[in-house]
Design a protein around this motif. Structure first.
Motif, PDB file in Angstrom:
ATOM      1  N   HIS A  53      54.801  38.143  39.757  1.00  0.00           N
ATOM      2  CA  HIS A  53      55.997  38.708  39.154  1.00  0.00           C
ATOM      3  C   HIS A  53      56.608  37.802  38.080  1.00  0.00           C
ATOM      4  O   HIS A  53      57.063  38.273  37.046  1.00  0.00           O
ATOM      5  CB  HIS A  53      57.025  38.991  40.260  1.00  0.00           C
ATOM      6  N   ASP A  54      56.606  36.490  38.329  1.00  0.00           N
ATOM      7  CA  ASP A  54      57.281  35.582  37.403  1.00  0.00           C
ATOM      8  C   ASP A  54      56.519  35.378  36.098  1.00  0.00           C
ATOM      9  O   ASP A  54      57.082  34.880  35.118  1.00  0.00           O
ATOM     10  CB  ASP A  54      57.555  34.230  38.066  1.00  0.00           C
ATOM     11  N   GLU A  55      55.231  35.770  36.048  1.00  0.00           N
ATOM     12  CA  GLU A  55      54.405  35.589  34.848  1.00  0.00           C
ATOM     13  C   GLU A  55      54.160  36.901  34.116  1.00  0.00           C
ATOM     14  O   GLU A  55      53.275  36.996  33.268  1.00  0.00           O
ATOM     15  CB  GLU A  55      53.062  34.966  35.250  1.00  0.00           C
ATOM     16  N   LEU A  56      54.974  37.898  34.411  1.00  0.00           N
ATOM     17  CA  LEU A  56      54.726  39.251  33.902  1.00  0.00           C
ATOM     18  C   LEU A  56      55.040  39.428  32.424  1.00  0.00           C
ATOM     19  O   LEU A  56      54.372  40.213  31.735  1.00  0.00           O
ATOM     20  CB  LEU A  56      55.544  40.247  34.735  1.00  0.00           C
ATOM     21  N   MET A  57      56.048  38.732  31.916  1.00  0.00           N
ATOM     22  CA  MET A  57      56.557  39.011  30.572  1.00  0.00           C
ATOM     23  C   MET A  57      55.487  38.988  29.468  1.00  0.00           C
ATOM     24  O   MET A  57      55.381  39.926  28.673  1.00  0.00           O
ATOM     25  CB  MET A  57      57.702  38.057  30.225  1.00  0.00           C
ATOM     26  N   PRO A  58      54.662  37.932  29.358  1.00  0.00           N
ATOM     27  CA  PRO A  58      53.655  37.941  28.292  1.00  0.00           C
ATOM     28  C   PRO A  58      52.646  39.078  28.432  1.00  0.00           C
ATOM     29  O   PRO A  58      52.159  39.619  27.436  1.00  0.00           O
ATOM     30  CB  PRO A  58      52.962  36.582  28.436  1.00  0.00           C
ATOM     31  N   LEU A  59      52.339  39.450  29.675  1.00  0.00           N
ATOM     32  CA  LEU A  59      51.393  40.540  29.911  1.00  0.00           C
ATOM     33  C   LEU A  59      51.974  41.880  29.470  1.00  0.00           C
ATOM     34  O   LEU A  59      51.255  42.745  28.978  1.00  0.00           O
ATOM     35  CB  LEU A  59      51.006  40.583  31.392  1.00  0.00           C
ATOM     36  N   ILE A  60      53.279  42.053  29.647  1.00  0.00           N
ATOM     37  CA  ILE A  60      53.926  43.280  29.177  1.00  0.00           C
ATOM     38  C   ILE A  60      53.720  43.421  27.673  1.00  0.00           C
ATOM     39  O   ILE A  60      53.383  44.499  27.167  1.00  0.00           O
ATOM     40  CB  ILE A  60      55.429  43.275  29.517  1.00  0.00           C
ATOM     41  N   HIS A  61      53.913  42.322  26.960  1.00  0.00           N
ATOM     42  CA  HIS A  61      53.726  42.375  25.507  1.00  0.00           C
ATOM     43  C   HIS A  61      52.252  42.575  25.148  1.00  0.00           C
ATOM     44  O   HIS A  61      51.929  43.367  24.253  1.00  0.00           O
ATOM     45  CB  HIS A  61      54.247  41.094  24.861  1.00  0.00           C
ATOM     46  N   TYR A  62      51.372  41.883  25.818  1.00  0.00           N
ATOM     47  CA  TYR A  62      49.942  41.946  25.503  1.00  0.00           C
ATOM     48  C   TYR A  62      49.397  43.365  25.653  1.00  0.00           C
ATOM     49  O   TYR A  62      48.569  43.808  24.855  1.00  0.00           O
ATOM     50  CB  TYR A  62      49.185  40.986  26.416  1.00  0.00           C
ATOM     51  N   PHE A  63      49.861  44.089  26.669  1.00  0.00           N
ATOM     52  CA  PHE A  63      49.343  45.425  26.943  1.00  0.00           C
ATOM     53  C   PHE A  63      50.252  46.546  26.440  1.00  0.00           C
ATOM     54  O   PHE A  63      50.158  47.678  26.903  1.00  0.00           O
ATOM     55  CB  PHE A  63      49.102  45.594  28.447  1.00  0.00           C
ATOM     56  N   ARG A  64      51.121  46.248  25.482  1.00  0.00           N
ATOM     57  CA  ARG A  64      51.973  47.296  24.930  1.00  0.00           C
ATOM     58  C   ARG A  64      51.112  48.400  24.296  1.00  0.00           C
ATOM     59  O   ARG A  64      50.080  48.133  23.691  1.00  0.00           O
ATOM     60  CB  ARG A  64      52.927  46.699  23.893  1.00  0.00           C
ATOM     61  N   ASP A  65      51.551  49.627  24.465  1.00  0.00           N
ATOM     62  CA  ASP A  65      50.864  50.796  23.898  1.00  0.00           C
ATOM     63  C   ASP A  65      49.385  50.837  24.264  1.00  0.00           C
ATOM     64  O   ASP A  65      48.542  51.255  23.464  1.00  0.00           O
ATOM     65  CB  ASP A  65      51.030  50.830  22.375  1.00  0.00           C
ATOM     66  N   ALA A  66      49.051  50.394  25.487  1.00  0.00           N
ATOM     67  CA  ALA A  66      47.650  50.341  25.917  1.00  0.00           C
ATOM     68  C   ALA A  66      47.373  51.295  27.082  1.00  0.00           C
ATOM     69  O   ALA A  66      46.383  51.144  27.775  1.00  0.00           O
ATOM     70  CB  ALA A  66      47.277  48.909  26.318  1.00  0.00           C
ATOM     71  N   ASP A  67      48.254  52.281  27.282  1.00  0.00           N
ATOM     72  CA  ASP A  67      48.056  53.297  28.311  1.00  0.00           C
ATOM     73  C   ASP A  67      47.955  52.676  29.702  1.00  0.00           C
ATOM     74  O   ASP A  67      47.036  52.963  30.465  1.00  0.00           O
ATOM     75  CB  ASP A  67      46.802  54.123  28.000  1.00  0.00           C
ATOM     76  N   VAL A  68      48.923  51.819  30.016  1.00  0.00           N
ATOM     77  CA  VAL A  68      48.958  51.126  31.306  1.00  0.00           C
ATOM     78  C   VAL A  68      50.109  51.671  32.143  1.00  0.00           C
ATOM     79  O   VAL A  68      51.186  51.974  31.620  1.00  0.00           O
ATOM     80  CB  VAL A  68      49.134  49.606  31.097  1.00  0.00           C
ATOM     81  N   THR A  69      49.868  51.797  33.435  1.00  0.00           N
ATOM     82  CA  THR A  69      50.914  52.181  34.379  1.00  0.00           C
ATOM     83  C   THR A  69      51.294  50.957  35.204  1.00  0.00           C
ATOM     84  O   THR A  69      50.424  50.217  35.663  1.00  0.00           O
ATOM     85  CB  THR A  69      50.451  53.302  35.321  1.00  0.00           C
ATOM     86  N   ALA A  70      52.593  50.736  35.373  1.00  0.00           N
ATOM     87  CA  ALA A  70      53.082  49.578  36.126  1.00  0.00           C
ATOM     88  C   ALA A  70      54.068  50.052  37.183  1.00  0.00           C
ATOM     89  O   ALA A  70      54.437  51.224  37.244  1.00  0.00           O
ATOM     90  CB  ALA A  70      53.741  48.573  35.187  1.00  0.00           C
ATOM     91  N   ILE A  71      54.520  49.119  38.014  1.00  0.00           N
ATOM     92  CA  ILE A  71      55.476  49.437  39.069  1.00  0.00           C
ATOM     93  C   ILE A  71      56.707  48.558  38.902  1.00  0.00           C
ATOM     94  O   ILE A  71      56.608  47.392  38.497  1.00  0.00           O
ATOM     95  CB  ILE A  71      54.836  49.245  40.463  1.00  0.00           C
ATOM     96  N   ALA A  72      57.872  49.129  39.180  1.00  0.00           N
ATOM     97  CA  ALA A  72      59.130  48.381  39.136  1.00  0.00           C
ATOM     98  C   ALA A  72      59.966  48.766  40.341  1.00  0.00           C
ATOM     99  O   ALA A  72      59.780  49.839  40.934  1.00  0.00           O
ATOM    100  CB  ALA A  72      59.894  48.679  37.838  1.00  0.00           C
ATOM    101  N   SER A  73      60.884  47.903  40.712  1.00  0.00           N
ATOM    102  CA  SER A  73      61.729  48.146  41.882  1.00  0.00           C
ATOM    103  C   SER A  73      62.611  49.371  41.672  1.00  0.00           C
ATOM    104  O   SER A  73      63.068  49.649  40.557  1.00  0.00           O
ATOM    105  CB  SER A  73      62.626  46.932  42.160  1.00  0.00           C
ATOM    106  N   GLN A  74      62.885  50.087  42.786  1.00  0.00           N
ATOM    107  CA  GLN A  74      63.743  51.256  42.710  1.00  0.00           C
ATOM    108  C   GLN A  74      65.196  50.836  42.917  1.00  0.00           C
ATOM    109  O   GLN A  74      65.840  51.177  43.901  1.00  0.00           O
ATOM    110  CB  GLN A  74      63.314  52.293  43.739  1.00  0.00           C
ATOM    111  N   ASN A  75      65.675  50.050  41.958  1.00  0.00           N
ATOM    112  CA  ASN A  75      67.072  49.651  41.952  1.00  0.00           C
ATOM    113  C   ASN A  75      67.525  49.588  40.502  1.00  0.00           C
ATOM    114  O   ASN A  75      66.765  49.912  39.588  1.00  0.00           O
ATOM    115  CB  ASN A  75      67.270  48.303  42.671  1.00  0.00           C
ATOM    116  N   HIS A  76      68.758  49.170  40.263  1.00  0.00           N
ATOM    117  CA  HIS A  76      69.289  49.210  38.899  1.00  0.00           C
ATOM    118  C   HIS A  76      68.572  48.237  37.968  1.00  0.00           C
ATOM    119  O   HIS A  76      68.318  48.541  36.801  1.00  0.00           O
ATOM    120  CB  HIS A  76      70.793  48.946  38.923  1.00  0.00           C
ATOM    121  N   PHE A  77      68.212  47.062  38.480  1.00  0.00           N
ATOM    122  CA  PHE A  77      67.485  46.099  37.648  1.00  0.00           C
ATOM    123  C   PHE A  77      66.092  46.634  37.339  1.00  0.00           C
ATOM    124  O   PHE A  77      65.622  46.557  36.206  1.00  0.00           O
ATOM    125  CB  PHE A  77      67.394  44.753  38.367  1.00  0.00           C
ATOM    126  N   GLY A  78      65.432  47.196  38.362  1.00  0.00           N
ATOM    127  CA  GLY A  78      64.107  47.769  38.152  1.00  0.00           C
ATOM    128  C   GLY A  78      64.146  48.928  37.180  1.00  0.00           C
ATOM    129  O   GLY A  78      63.243  49.097  36.336  1.00  0.00           O
TER     130      GLY A  78
END
Length: 216
Positions: A53-78
């Motif tokens: 989780h703590d190393e996610l940020m660069p991967l989010i940018h790397y895979f932008r617009d790459a047809d990837v599905t991810a998971i986020a918490s079901q809360n306001h921050f998520g």
């Protein structure tokens, strides 16, 4: 792409806070346009990607617009993270072990069977930090997709107030990926999943040293 369902019973104050948080995250994502990648991820796609989780940020940018599905918490921050990620072309399933986890898993399963790559934060959404849960392994087992263990090495700022000590990349920093394909084929379907998860966790940890040290 499915629409993200906001958390229920949201007050006016929470709506404002969520909107502000979403814009802050969007600004952070914009800063990531300055990142430089030392190496590429030569992986099969579609696949399941297991990341911390703590190393996610660069991967989010790397895979932008790459047809990837991810998971986020079901809360306001998520929810705020999910809305920001949608602007990067992601499909996001909202859920965690404590809330909406089964629905999110089935959404990921459905997306995988449609040929999408899945990004799975294996120690999310509340930790313990760097302790792999079974979700990514289970998804790879059910879909027969290759499972890749991925770590990101970069200079950044740790957020001590977060459970995972999230590491925000510094502008213009260089990111290196350390990764491997986990041999799911070495384990029969009847193998206890805890055995497979334990080995995957061991390999994921070994990909690079943890640069986080608790403040003294």
């Amino acid at each position: 792409m499915g629409r993200i369902k906001p958390p229920k019973k949201i007050s006016a104050t929470q709506k404002i806070a969520r909107r502000i948080l979403t814009e802050i995250l969007q600004l952070l994502f914009w800063v990531m346009n300055t990142l430089r990648f030392k190496n590429q991820l030569n992986i099969e796609r579609p696949c399941v990607m297991a990341v911390y989780h703590d190393e996610l940020m660069p991967l989010i940018h790397y895979f932008r617009d790459a047809d990837v599905t991810a998971i986020a918490s079901q809360n306001h921050f998520g929810y705020a993270i999910a809305k920001a990620m949608e602007r990067y072309g992601y499909e996001v399933a909202l859920g965690s072990r404590s809330r909406g986890g089964m629905d999110a898993f089935f959404q990921l399963l459905k997306s995988a069977r449609k040929g999408k790559t899945i990004a799975f934060t294996v120690d999310g959404s509340r930790g313990p930090r760097h302790e792999m849960k079974e979700g990514a392994v289970m998804l790879a087992r059910k879909t027969k997709l290759p499972l890749y263990l991925i770590r990101a090495d970069y200079h950044g700022l740790r957020l001590e107030s977060t459970w995972d000590k999230t590491k925000l990349p510094k502008p213009f920093t260089t990111v290196s990926f350390n990764y491997e394909r986990f041999p799911m084929e070495d384990y029969a379907d009847e193998t206890d999943i805890s055995i497979v998860v334990a080995e995957a966790q061991k390999r994921l940890l070994a990909l690079q040293a943890d640069d986080y040290g608790s403040p003294k």
